[in-house]
Design a protein around this motif. Structure first.
Motif, mmCIF file in Angstrom:
data_model
loop_
_atom_site.group_PDB
_atom_site.id
_atom_site.type_symbol
_atom_site.label_atom_id
_atom_site.label_comp_id
_atom_site.label_asym_id
_atom_site.label_seq_id
_atom_site.Cartn_x
_atom_site.Cartn_y
_atom_site.Cartn_z
ATOM 1 N N GLU A 218 0.831 -1.211 0.000
ATOM 2 C CA GLU A 218 0.000 0.000 0.000
ATOM 3 C C GLU A 218 0.866 1.262 0.000
ATOM 4 O O GLU A 218 0.543 2.250 -0.665
ATOM 5 C CB GLU A 218 -0.924 0.009 1.228
ATOM 6 C CG GLU A 218 -2.013 -1.043 1.240
ATOM 7 C CD GLU A 218 -1.500 -2.444 1.517
ATOM 8 O OE1 GLU A 218 -2.190 -3.406 1.124
ATOM 9 O OE2 GLU A 218 -0.409 -2.579 2.121
ATOM 10 N N LYS A 219 1.983 1.189 0.732
ATOM 11 C CA LYS A 219 2.868 2.354 0.821
ATOM 12 C C LYS A 219 3.521 2.646 -0.533
ATOM 13 O O LYS A 219 3.665 3.800 -0.938
ATOM 14 C CB LYS A 219 3.954 2.071 1.872
ATOM 15 C CG LYS A 219 4.690 3.296 2.355
ATOM 16 C CD LYS A 219 3.890 4.026 3.400
ATOM 17 C CE LYS A 219 4.721 5.109 4.057
ATOM 18 N NZ LYS A 219 3.913 5.920 4.991
ATOM 19 N N ILE A 221 2.311 1.838 -3.513
ATOM 20 C CA ILE A 221 1.252 2.340 -4.408
ATOM 21 C C ILE A 221 0.966 3.804 -4.095
ATOM 22 O O ILE A 221 0.819 4.637 -5.003
ATOM 23 C CB ILE A 221 -0.020 1.487 -4.268
ATOM 24 C CG1 ILE A 221 0.238 0.075 -4.800
ATOM 25 C CG2 ILE A 221 -1.191 2.130 -5.011
ATOM 26 C CD1 ILE A 221 -0.873 -0.916 -4.524
ATOM 27 N N GLU A 222 0.901 4.132 -2.810
ATOM 28 C CA GLU A 222 0.624 5.507 -2.389
ATOM 29 C C GLU A 222 1.711 6.468 -2.867
ATOM 30 O O GLU A 222 1.422 7.579 -3.319
ATOM 31 C CB GLU A 222 0.542 5.542 -0.858
ATOM 32 C CG GLU A 222 0.355 6.918 -0.262
ATOM 33 C CD GLU A 222 0.581 6.912 1.246
ATOM 34 O OE1 GLU A 222 1.115 7.914 1.757
ATOM 35 O OE2 GLU A 222 0.239 5.906 1.902
ATOM 36 N N LYS A 223 2.968 6.039 -2.812
ATOM 37 C CA LYS A 223 4.071 6.908 -3.204
ATOM 38 C C LYS A 223 4.256 6.952 -4.711
ATOM 39 O O LYS A 223 4.966 7.808 -5.246
ATOM 40 C CB LYS A 223 5.361 6.470 -2.507
ATOM 41 C CG LYS A 223 5.325 6.772 -1.001
ATOM 42 C CD LYS A 223 6.624 6.449 -0.319
ATOM 43 C CE LYS A 223 6.594 6.869 1.141
ATOM 44 N NZ LYS A 223 6.613 8.328 1.321
ATOM 45 N N ASN A 224 3.661 6.002 -5.434
ATOM 46 C CA ASN A 224 3.548 6.029 -6.897
ATOM 47 C C ASN A 224 4.852 6.383 -7.627
ATOM 48 O O ASN A 224 4.972 7.446 -8.236
ATOM 49 C CB ASN A 224 2.451 7.028 -7.285
ATOM 50 C CG ASN A 224 2.097 6.912 -8.769
ATOM 51 O OD1 ASN A 224 2.332 5.885 -9.405
ATOM 52 N ND2 ASN A 224 1.546 7.979 -9.322
#
Length: 286
Positions: A218-219, A221-224
């Protein structure tokens, strides 16, 4: 057997001419003339080779053995442990080791200290500038200051050239570097690879964390991340990352910006410049 060898090395130690402080803060006596060296990690081996001193190497780790055809058959230990019996058999003037070899902590060094076989643990590099210090250190250990000076000049000039090209970049691309996938393992700040990402002109998405980390999916993906790098020794990860369903909306995956860079990225030696230059050029694109 150990007692006989201990006596031999004790007598030989009378010719020691310098005492140096290693990466663990230990005082190590080094002979003035070093002709037989055991190198236990590839980064140290590459520095010795690039100083033109491969002829001094009598034993290496199994990964160093692949660096040069001249080292074929000299691999006597893996990265995590020191093959005490084999190293003693080689009767080296000096063992140049790394903290990566110390699976038993300080106990890993005990037998060598008892036999008075000089074993120097190199300080772990956390940035590209540390490589310059490692070159100086290698020159001191092998009593070859001029060879070290020449190699350091070559390294520093190339590093500064790349720094000058990237230092003024304002909008740095978000970078994720994958080391292993299960569990996900990558680099935070204050590490050698983080330093490479910055000098190459990028921004590590986990630079605010310290050391080597295992972030959640998730981290990431969040930081992309806009660009993903993997080392050549893990090049199969490129296709693996592309197939990860959860990653399909990450910019680097959508735009097919997943790259393999020279395996030198994994070790702090002069050859890291190959990977650094590759990264810099890839980040220049588009």
């Amino acid at each position: 057997m150990y007692k006989i060898l201990s006596l031999f090395f004790c007598l030989f130690s009378l010719s020691f001419s310098q005492t140096v402080l290693d990466g663990l803060g230990r005082k190590v006596k080094i002979p003035l003339k070093v002709e037989r060296v055991v190198s236990t990690v590839p980064s140290n081996t590459e520095l010795i080779i690039d100083m033109g001193l491969i002829n001094k190497i009598v034993g290496v780790d199994i990964y160093s053995e692949k660096i040069s055809k001249e080292l074929k058959g000299l691999g006597v230990l893996n990265t995590n442990t020191l093959n005490e019996e084999k190293i003693i058999e080689l009767a080296p003037d000096l063992v140049i080791a790394s903290s990566h070899n110390l699976s038993k902590g300080a106990d890993s060094l005990k037998v060598f200290e008892e036999l008075e076989i000089p074993i120097f643990v190199v300080h772990t590099s956390i940035n590209l500038e540390d490589v310059s210090s490692s070159i100086d250190q290698m020159g001191k250990l092998l009593n070859e200051p001029e060879k070290a000076k020449i190699l350091k000049k070559r390294y520093t000039e190339k590093l500064n050239l790349i720094k000058n090209m990237t230092s003024k970049i304002q909008n740095r691309k978000r970078i994720y570097f994958e080391i292993i996938p299960e569990p996900i393992y990558t680099t935070g700040g204050n590490t050698f690879i983080n330093s490479m990402i910055e000098v190459a002109g990028g921004r590590n998405i986990f630079s605010e964390e310290t050391g080597w980390i295992t972030p959640s999916l998730e981290k990431i993906i969040e930081k992309n991340p806009e660009v993903i790098f993997v080392g050549e020794d893990k090049k199969e990860l490129v296709e693996d990352i592309k197939r990860r369903v959860e990653w399909k909306d990450i910019d680097a995956v959508k735009n097919n910006r997943i790259y393999v860079v020279d395996e030198g990225i994994n070790r702090p030696s002069t050859r890291v410049l190959i990977a650094l230059e590759q990264m810099q050029k890839l980040l220049e694109e588009r």
